[in-house]
Design a protein around this motif. Structure first.
Motif, short mmCIF file in Angstrom:
data_model
loop_
_atom_site.label_atom_id
_atom_site.label_comp_id
_atom_site.label_asym_id
_atom_site.label_seq_id
_atom_site.Cartn_x
_atom_site.Cartn_y
_atom_site.Cartn_z
N ARG A 16 0.84 -1.20 0.00
CA ARG A 16 0.00 0.00 0.00
C ARG A 16 0.88 1.25 0.00
N PRO A 17 1.62 1.43 -1.09
CA PRO A 17 2.58 2.54 -1.12
C PRO A 17 1.91 3.91 -1.08
N ILE A 18 0.72 4.02 -1.66
CA ILE A 18 0.10 5.34 -1.74
C ILE A 18 -0.22 5.86 -0.35
N GLU A 19 -0.78 5.00 0.48
CA GLU A 19 -1.12 5.44 1.83
C GLU A 19 0.13 5.79 2.63
N VAL A 20 1.16 5.00 2.43
CA VAL A 20 2.40 5.28 3.15
C VAL A 20 2.98 6.61 2.68
N LYS A 21 3.00 6.79 1.36
CA LYS A 21 3.63 8.00 0.84
C LYS A 21 2.82 9.26 1.16
N ARG A 22 1.55 9.08 1.45
CA ARG A 22 0.75 10.23 1.83
C ARG A 22 1.13 10.72 3.22
N ARG A 23 1.53 9.80 4.07
CA ARG A 23 1.81 10.18 5.46
C ARG A 23 3.29 10.29 5.77
N VAL A 24 4.11 9.91 4.80
CA VAL A 24 5.55 9.97 5.02
C VAL A 24 6.17 10.89 3.99
N GLY A 25 6.94 11.85 4.45
CA GLY A 25 7.63 12.74 3.52
C GLY A 25 9.02 12.21 3.26
N TYR A 26 9.48 12.35 2.02
CA TYR A 26 10.79 11.80 1.68
C TYR A 26 11.58 12.83 0.90
N LEU A 27 12.74 13.15 1.38
CA LEU A 27 13.63 14.05 0.66
C LEU A 27 14.76 13.21 0.07
N PRO A 28 14.76 13.02 -1.26
CA PRO A 28 15.77 12.15 -1.85
C PRO A 28 17.16 12.77 -1.75
N ASP A 29 18.10 11.91 -1.87
CA ASP A 29 19.49 12.27 -1.94
C ASP A 29 19.66 13.13 -3.20
N ASP A 30 20.25 14.33 -3.06
CA ASP A 30 20.45 15.25 -4.19
C ASP A 30 19.13 15.52 -4.92
N VAL A 31 18.24 16.18 -4.20
CA VAL A 31 16.89 16.41 -4.74
C VAL A 31 16.95 17.41 -5.91
N GLY A 32 16.05 17.23 -6.85
CA GLY A 32 15.99 18.14 -7.99
C GLY A 32 14.63 18.82 -8.06
N PHE A 33 14.63 20.00 -8.63
CA PHE A 33 13.36 20.71 -8.81
C PHE A 33 13.23 21.10 -10.26
N ALA A 40 11.22 33.06 -2.97
CA ALA A 40 10.02 32.31 -3.35
C ALA A 40 9.70 32.45 -4.83
N HIS A 41 9.96 33.63 -5.40
CA HIS A 41 9.58 33.85 -6.80
C HIS A 41 10.77 33.77 -7.74
N LYS A 42 11.89 33.28 -7.22
CA LYS A 42 13.04 33.04 -8.10
C LYS A 42 12.95 31.65 -8.68
N LYS A 43 13.54 31.47 -9.84
CA LYS A 43 13.51 30.15 -10.44
C LYS A 43 14.37 29.18 -9.64
N ALA A 44 13.88 27.97 -9.48
CA ALA A 44 14.59 26.99 -8.65
C ALA A 44 15.96 26.65 -9.25
N GLY A 45 16.12 26.85 -10.54
CA GLY A 45 17.40 26.58 -11.17
C GLY A 45 18.51 27.49 -10.66
N ASN A 46 18.11 28.65 -10.12
CA ASN A 46 19.13 29.58 -9.63
C ASN A 46 19.44 29.39 -8.16
N TYR A 47 18.81 28.43 -7.54
CA TYR A 47 19.04 28.22 -6.10
C TYR A 47 20.41 27.59 -5.88
#
Lengths: 336, 361
Positions: A72-89, A130-137
């Protein structure tokens, strides 16, 4: 004791012949910050992926908030937040837009998504960007945006994979402080993986040392060193002017002393002064006062008493520095 | 006194009338939970799919790539319309039996300098499909956004579906408007209104085109799941496209000349058998399927797609096929295109579901 929110039993996963996770059992309770520490390639990320149902275990069971993430991955993922290694936006999108997308994917209405995104951006200190492009972060900003991204779904557990990777020490302290504060304010359970033992253990209630697929020890730092360093007792070095058999026997009889020997004189750098002898006394518990008393009572002159302690650094050297062996060899060769 | 009794009775009557209605509304409210409610209960997330499709469409529309592809397709359409108008005069005068369908000729004729509209679409459509799909999954993977999206409560197939539906929607709108634009321009310049049958034929031609491009889109999504590098997947897509557009026919010609029965000794049956075998082989190519389908739709004089003996043609009335019969003739081709699309879809599903999604690797 708080309820167990993550319960891993005998978890196994292999890639071909390589065992990435080897019969791992681990429990994490609600509200605690657990640090999964280990060198690169220890199986930390694999374990985390299996917790979210993003990868299938070969054996063993996982229970996250009472649910099986494989089924039941959907229910788990709804209640668990995950920040991947080297996250991308999405780099053409602003930080705010990126957050809003995540919010919308979690079934939050448009209006609420906007409010909550702005609130969280302020919380992680990105209100000006907040209004800057994520690529410039910058890297640090991306990680903080990632943290906001994880929190937007109001999770009960957040799992952070290498959140401190590639950030400067000041940034690490800020980020960890942020995680700690958020966890304490909102009663979040935090599982974070890292290979940066020194920084990360500061905010963890408990840490688990994870090396080549196996959990070597868990607990706070004290338990960790007790468990991991049992074979290396405390070593007390005493510098005395004479070392006869009588003194050695006396020392041997002190409670807690396991071995006494005269240090060999081959250490050039620390050659003892003429007519002084160094005694290396292995002890199970710190009993320096008794040793001092015994030495003085025997009539010998005591010049120095030093306690050598194995702690974090020793753990680090033993289990984490392994990966750098190659590098040190290379530097030695370069030195030649 | 009387008034109050009356009022009471009235209230009672009103209540009896209203109560089932009210209950009904209440029940209706109870059984139709909001997205959020449904979402928090079940193992599904209906809203996420819509959100993903919207995101994909807005990403595409804002991208340079889409603008470039749109410009190419638009220019070729204008060019083919121009050549069609140049040669339309001759086409109308010619007595090939379907001078009635003037508007359809806008799509099929050319003065020889440039290919016709269907030629262009058959050739460039796949490029559009490949262009929109080749980096669907692997670019997200390389940017590190895939693992973040997959950590949200959505199914993996939702992501693939959303990418396909979004691109197909864009392609659909694009070709529908282009086709209608050509139709309208032709109408303005020629001055002849299209008949209802012509309109139906054009619309079904556009639908077949969209299905055809949908196949190429799906193939490129499959490559984007398979290959980590967008360049690799784009090149594989283009390779398949070139193979079917140019080389497949050449290879078939080679095979055909090798297999052809000796014309002196072979019986009619042998010849027919050979021709239909080669036709079967050539119909493996989606390019052939598309060409057969569209030419039948836009040229009502096309009566059959297989070999026809004089015997069979004997006694046939020399008139264009009605729309229904044309549609019937190309039904296998359309089914084949859809089947090819589904096969690609199935493969990419299985591949994607089995893949492990890690950070940027």
């Amino acid at each position: 004791m708080a309820e167990t929110v993550i319960d891993i039993q005998q978890l196994t996963k292999s890639y071909g012949t390589h065992k990435a996770v080897d019969h791992l059992s681990l429990q994490i309770r609600r509200g605690e910050i657990f640090g999964l520490l280990g060198p690169n390639g220890a199986g930390k990320s694999t374990t985390i992926l299996m917790l979210l149902g993003l990868s299938e275990p070969d054996g063993g069971s996982i229970n996250v908030l009472g649910l099986d993430p494989t089924r039941r991955p959907i229910e788990v993922k709804r209640r668990v937040g995950y920040l991947p290694d080297d996250v991308g936006f999405y780099e053409d999108w602003t930080g705010l837009e990126n957050l809003k997308l995540t919010a919308r994917l979690n079934g939050i209405s448009d209006k609420e998504a906007e409010d909550r995104s702005l609130y969280l951006l302020k919380e992680v200190g990105l209100q000006d960007a907040a209004h800057k492009k994520a690529g410039n972060y910058s890297r640090g900003m991306r990680q903080r945006l990632g943290l906001a991204d994880v929190l937007i779904k109001r999770p009960e557990i957040i799992i952070l994979d290498e959140p401190t990777l590639g950030i400067d020490p000041k940034g690490i302290d800020e980020l960890l402080g942020l995680i700690h504060g958020l966890s304490r304010d909102q009663g979040l359970t935090v599982l974070l993986s890292s290979h940066q033992l020194h920084q990360v253990q500061q905010i963890c209630d408990r840490v688990g040392l994870f090396v080549s697929g196996r959990l070597l020890a868990e607990g706070n730092l004290e338990t960790l060193s007790r468990v991991l360093l049992t074979d290396t007792p405390l070593l007390i070095t005493a510098e005395v002017n004479r070392a006869d058999d009588e003194l050695l026997a006396d020392l041997q009889s002190v409670e807690g002393v396991s071995s006494v020997r005269i240090a060999s004189g081959d250490q050039d750098s620390m050659r003892p002064v003429e007519d002084r002898t160094r005694l290396e006394i292995g002890v199970n518990a710190d009993c320096s006062p008794e040793i001092a008393r015994t030495v003085v009572a025997s009539g010998a002159a005591l010049y120095g008493l030093q306690r050598k302690e194995y702690g974090l650094d020793e753990i680090y050297r033993r289990y984490f520095a392994g990966g750098e062996e190659l590098g040190s060899k290379r530097s030695k060769r370069a030195a030649k | 006194m009387e008034a109050s009794v009356l009022k009471e009775q009235l209230n009672k009557a009103w209540d009896t009338v209203r109560s089932p209605f009210k209950d009904g509304i209440g029940r209706l409210r109870g059984t139709v939970p909001s997205d959020r409610e449904r979402f928090s209960r079940a193992n599904t997330n209906p809203a996420a799919f819509r959100v993903l499709v919207r995101k994909e469409i807005s990403d595409h529309v804002r991208s340079w790539r889409f603008l470039l592809l749109l410009a190419i397709i638009f220019l070729t359409c204008v060019a083919s319309l121009y050549t069609a108008l140049n040669s339309l005069q001759d086409a109308i005068k010619s007595t090939d039996g379907y001078s009635d369908f003037v508007i359809l000729k806008l799509f099929t004729t050319s003065d020889g300098t440039l290919p016709s509209f269907i030629g262009f679409i058959g050739f460039l459509g796949p490029l559009l499909g490949i262009g929109l799909g080749f980096d669907a999954v692997n670019s997200e993977r390389n940017k590190g956004t895939l693992s973040r999206i997959m950590a949200q409560p959505i199914h993996r197939d939702d992501l693939l579906n959303a990418k396909f539906i979004a691109s197909l929607t864009i392609i659909g709108f694009m070709f529908l408007s282009l086709g209608l634009l050509v139709l309208a321009l032709g109408f303005l310049i020629v001055g002849l209104p299209p008949s209802f049958e012509e309109l139906l034929r054009i619309l079904s031609f556009l639908v077949v085109t969209i299905v055809y491009i949908g196949f190429w889109l799906n193939l490129s999504i499959l490559f984007s799941v398979k290959f980590r590098q967008p360049a690799t997947s784009a090149l594989s897509g283009i390779a398949v496209w070139l193979f079917f557009s140019f080389f497949y026919d050449m290879i078939l010609n080679l095979i055909s000349s090798g297999l052809a029965p000796n014309s002196d000794t072979a019986s009619v049956d042998d010849m027919v058998h050979h021709v239909s075998f080669m036709l079967g082989l050539s119909r493996i190519s989606p390019y052939t399927l598309f060409n057969e389908a569209t030419s039948t739709l836009l040229m009502p004089t096309v009566r059959t797609l297989g070999p026809l003996t004089t015997e069979q043609a004997y006694g046939a009335i020399d008139s264009p096929l009605p729309f229904g019969q044309s549609l019937l003739l190309i039904w296998p081709q359309v089914t084949g295109l859809i089947a090819l699309t589904l096969v690609c879809f199935a493969i990419s599903y299985v591949m994607f579901l089995r893949q492990e999604i890690r950070g940027r690797s």
